[in-house]
Design a protein around this motif. Sequence first.
Motif, PDB file in Angstrom:
ATOM      1  N   SER A 387      -4.528  10.282  -0.363  1.00  0.00           N
ATOM      2  CA  SER A 387      -3.530   9.875   0.158  1.00  0.00           C
ATOM      3  C   SER A 387      -2.318   9.748  -0.705  1.00  0.00           C
ATOM      4  CB  SER A 387      -3.705   8.400   0.333  1.00  0.00           C
ATOM      5  OG  SER A 387      -2.565   7.474   0.813  1.00  0.00           O
ATOM      6  N   GLU A 390       2.779   6.203  -1.921  1.00  0.00           N
ATOM      7  CA  GLU A 390       3.940   5.591  -0.990  1.00  0.00           C
ATOM      8  C   GLU A 390       3.301   5.225   0.349  1.00  0.00           C
ATOM      9  OE1 GLU A 390       5.003  10.053  -0.801  1.00  0.00           O
ATOM     10  OE2 GLU A 390       4.070   8.395  -2.330  1.00  0.00           O
ATOM     11  N   VAL A 391       2.234   6.014   0.636  1.00  0.00           N
ATOM     12  CA  VAL A 391       1.574   5.851   1.833  1.00  0.00           C
ATOM     13  C   VAL A 391       0.486   4.552   1.803  1.00  0.00           C
ATOM     14  CG1 VAL A 391      -0.131   6.731   3.733  1.00  0.00           C
ATOM     15  CG2 VAL A 391       1.727   8.028   2.590  1.00  0.00           C
ATOM     16  N   LEU A 397      -4.555  -0.208   3.007  1.00  0.00           N
ATOM     17  CA  LEU A 397      -4.515  -0.223   4.497  1.00  0.00           C
ATOM     18  C   LEU A 397      -5.568  -1.085   5.047  1.00  0.00           C
ATOM     19  CD1 LEU A 397      -3.630   3.647   4.550  1.00  0.00           C
ATOM     20  CD2 LEU A 397      -2.190   1.997   4.997  1.00  0.00           C
ATOM     21  N   THR A 582       0.861   6.374   7.634  1.00  0.00           N
ATOM     22  CA  THR A 582       1.256   4.933   7.001  1.00  0.00           C
ATOM     23  C   THR A 582       0.866   4.081   8.147  1.00  0.00           C
ATOM     24  OG1 THR A 582       3.353   5.333   8.075  1.00  0.00           O
ATOM     25  CG2 THR A 582       3.271   6.258   5.970  1.00  0.00           C
ATOM     26  N   SER A 607       9.823  11.128   7.228  1.00  0.00           N
ATOM     27  CA  SER A 607       9.049  10.179   7.468  1.00  0.00           C
ATOM     28  C   SER A 607       7.790  10.446   8.507  1.00  0.00           C
ATOM     29  CB  SER A 607      10.031   8.982   8.349  1.00  0.00           C
ATOM     30  OG  SER A 607      10.622   9.552   9.448  1.00  0.00           O
ATOM     31  N   ARG A 735       9.618   4.597   6.542  1.00  0.00           N
ATOM     32  CA  ARG A 735       9.130   5.185   5.313  1.00  0.00           C
ATOM     33  C   ARG A 735       9.147   6.558   4.878  1.00  0.00           C
ATOM     34  NH1 ARG A 735       6.039   2.765   1.642  1.00  0.00           N
ATOM     35  NH2 ARG A 735       6.055   0.693   2.632  1.00  0.00           N
ATOM     36  N   VAL A 737       7.884   9.406   3.217  1.00  0.00           N
ATOM     37  CA  VAL A 737       6.493   9.807   2.351  1.00  0.00           C
ATOM     38  C   VAL A 737       6.477  11.166   1.988  1.00  0.00           C
ATOM     39  CG1 VAL A 737       5.424   7.979   3.636  1.00  0.00           C
ATOM     40  CG2 VAL A 737       5.597  10.205   4.853  1.00  0.00           C
ATOM     41  N   SER A 776      10.105   6.522  -1.699  1.00  0.00           N
ATOM     42  CA  SER A 776       9.140   6.768  -2.582  1.00  0.00           C
ATOM     43  C   SER A 776       9.482   6.083  -4.122  1.00  0.00           C
ATOM     44  CB  SER A 776       8.798   8.305  -2.634  1.00  0.00           C
ATOM     45  OG  SER A 776       8.578   8.944  -1.630  1.00  0.00           O
TER      46      SER A 776
END
Length: 914
Positions: A387, A390-391, A397, A582, A607, A735, A737, A776
């Motif tokens: 991963s 930024e995710v 999560l 994400t 994204s 977002r 990524v 990011s």
Amino acid sequence: MAHSESRTNMKKHNPSLVVELSYPDLVINVGEVTLGEKNRKKLQKTQRDQEKEKVSQAACALLNSGGGVIRMEMANGNEQPVEMGLDLEESLRTLIQSSDLQAFFEYNQQGRCFYIFVKSWNTDLFPEDGFKPRICSLDSSLHRRSGTSVLPMNSGEAFRFLETKKGNAKLLGKEPSNKILRVAKQNFHDSNPAHLIFQRDRLQRGEILPFPESQYVEFKQFSTKRTPDRVKDIIPKYISAFANTGGGYLFIGVEDESRKVLGCAEENIKREDLKKEIEDAINKLPHFHFCQSQCQLTFTVKFLKVLSEGQLYGYVCGIRVEPFCGAVFSEAPRSWMVKDKEVCCLTTEEWLRMMMDTDPDLLKLSEDFKSQLSLSSRPPLSRPVFSKKEVGYKEDLQQLLFSVSSEDLQFTPKSLLEELYSEHEGLEELLKKQMHSFSRGILIFSRSWAVNLNLQEKQGVICDALLVTQNSPPILYTILGEQDADGQLYCTRTAFTLKQKLVNMGGYTGKLCVMTKVLHLSPESNAESFEGSDSLIKYPESYYLADTKQMEALLQSLVIVLLSFRSFLSDQLGCEILNLLTVQQYEIVSKNLRKTRELFIHGLPGSGKTIVAMKIMEKIKNTMGCEKNEILYVCENQPLRDFIGKKDICQAVTRKTFMNKNSNFENIQHIVIDEAQNFRNEDGGWYKKAKTITQRGKDGPGILWIFLDYFQTSHVYCSGLPGLGYQYPREELVRVVRNAEPIAKYLQEIMRRVRKNPPPNIPSKSLNIFSKAKWSQSVTGYFKRITYSNLEMMVVCITEKCQFLLRNGYSCKDIAVIFSTASDVDAFKHKFQEAMRKIRAQLNEESDQFVVENASAIMGNHIVLDSVRRFSGLERNIVFGIDPKAAESAVLYNLVLCLASRARKQLYIFIPSF
């Protein structure tokens, strides 16, 4: 890694081991087994060994396949509690190479049924400095010499041996391996006293050989007519041992203790027949090597005459085995796994691949990847999961999606629960009644857990709910609107898949089962509950989740199962790795397709629009019960079409093909459109056509999802999209990524310019999404603008930079050189290739490994050289952008943005100074 397979390596299964399909766990029925120490001692050795073998095979298969249950009938016909038996226990200890049986096995007797509960194999229990075999084996079939003995290697020793061989191959580097082998073989001959005897033609009966048995010499004496059979029996392990331990000599016809030459009597042996038997037996041995020379196992069979008082008495058969660079097996390793509902023996190639499986080195791609699931201590079927910062990591999560309260039982997601309560009267009361005895944990709802697990949806299911709670195993509830005889089968199949994926995909290493329960909600809100077949098996309490730590570990594995997708890096690295979605991407993928048949998804550059498009097509297939040829993916450029088409999840076409009157889309029910901002109406109204196709379904409208990003519009013509106010419902992906921080900052600069002077063909309000962007941070990378005065200077600069990258761990598949137009590409390609050839020739490097192709070859090991429009929707780690300009000045910055956003890690923009 090269190999040679024996004929015994064909897939084979054990028909006496039956995989039972009526449980939400892997259950292998081994039939009748005699249990109890006293009872087993009464058995004949043959029967005892047969029973022990089938139990060991079943245990090995379950250890390698995610764990499960061995079910056996007590052959002694006694329902009184008995122990399993010391020999059976010892065989299991040998299998796991540990005295701690309870770490992997627990037992339970229920009447005449005896159950062994098997946890998935993992190497957490091995010492930190120990060797950790990735899979479990009954026998590696690898042997080695130790003094005058031939010893089998257990899994740990085999792993260490193979790691050493692999490391030696790397140390040899670019040295010609055949030259090294020749030197090793010459040293072996010169230093071995047996070499002089092997060169002779005859020996005297009774002669004492001037050297003893050693690591490199073995004597055998067979004096009966069964000599050929005895020789065939010893060949595999002795040849394997010698080849794996520096070579050696096997002399047949010499007494081992006295070193006396006795010979094999001539009347007991036919030389040519024996030689053929020996050569056939050796040539069948599976062998692998780690070098590039495709070397073969080298051996020599020679017969030395044995004379007695001047007369021919018989022969000594000598076999010289040369040192081998890799590994030689006596037969295919004895390792088992459940495949296609059968207990199958792994081939040598499969066994070696799994044994040597390691995490890929992502450092050369980006130090910003963090391992979420490493192969070093995880179940055998797991794949590495990474991963980006930024995710979010699996722990973050899990807290965002499935947080566990320390006080009460949480129901999630709230929005879905409210929908279900409003749609189905009595559901809330039913759930409260079922959950009243559980105090801590989480109940996770889905309209179909089957679809979440890439299985097909079942009609009539109101919802599924997964309960993860303290002091209980996980429980999967299926709630039916009406009574359905197949409801339990659906629930069992879904729970089985969930358990397998939590271990084999999510990497869960604890003891795990998933129980099932089917609830029926009648119109009068009276519920009937049906326990699954799993209730017939009473799992030990160690399979219950004891505390918050265990619950969170399981939920983190669930995050990997639900949010993982096959990373684009898999194609670059040549091995299967997974990345995580994400939370925002996951929420869009989780939408109810039956209620969201049309959706517009606006996504910023990087994204993950294409990733979400692929995931949603997989979901369409399972939710709507359709085939891949009923799902159509439409994009503007051919390389992106080819890239998606190779994923084998849909039919992929370009917009031009879609609008061609001769194209046949009669079978299409669902359409996903990508990069829609670059579509045009020049060939007709594509949106109207797509809408018409998806509206014609017999069971209601199909799915039409459209992905776009107005910031990346590359022309000034009408795109054919409906007005912004009519793009409803609409979701946003904000977002970013893909890009490293320096590249992301450059993208922000360009996007501000696009907002300030938007092209005339796009709605200005569509660019307000920029204010919601999440970028990011602290993701390392590189961005540089470079000016050049002429084409030759630019070619030299790019060539030297590519050369530097290729010599420092990157490969051709990391690099793309992107121009504004296709005509610029043609003018540059020849000069670039010629410059690279010259530099590599000066450095004595192989130039045939340097290949330049257009974007259609995005999956190959090539430097991509193409135009920005053809590279739209694709990406690479390193991008050289050449003189970004546009025929229409209004979309200049849009084009620059499209180009720059393709770079994950490094971006170089070349601007002319003239």
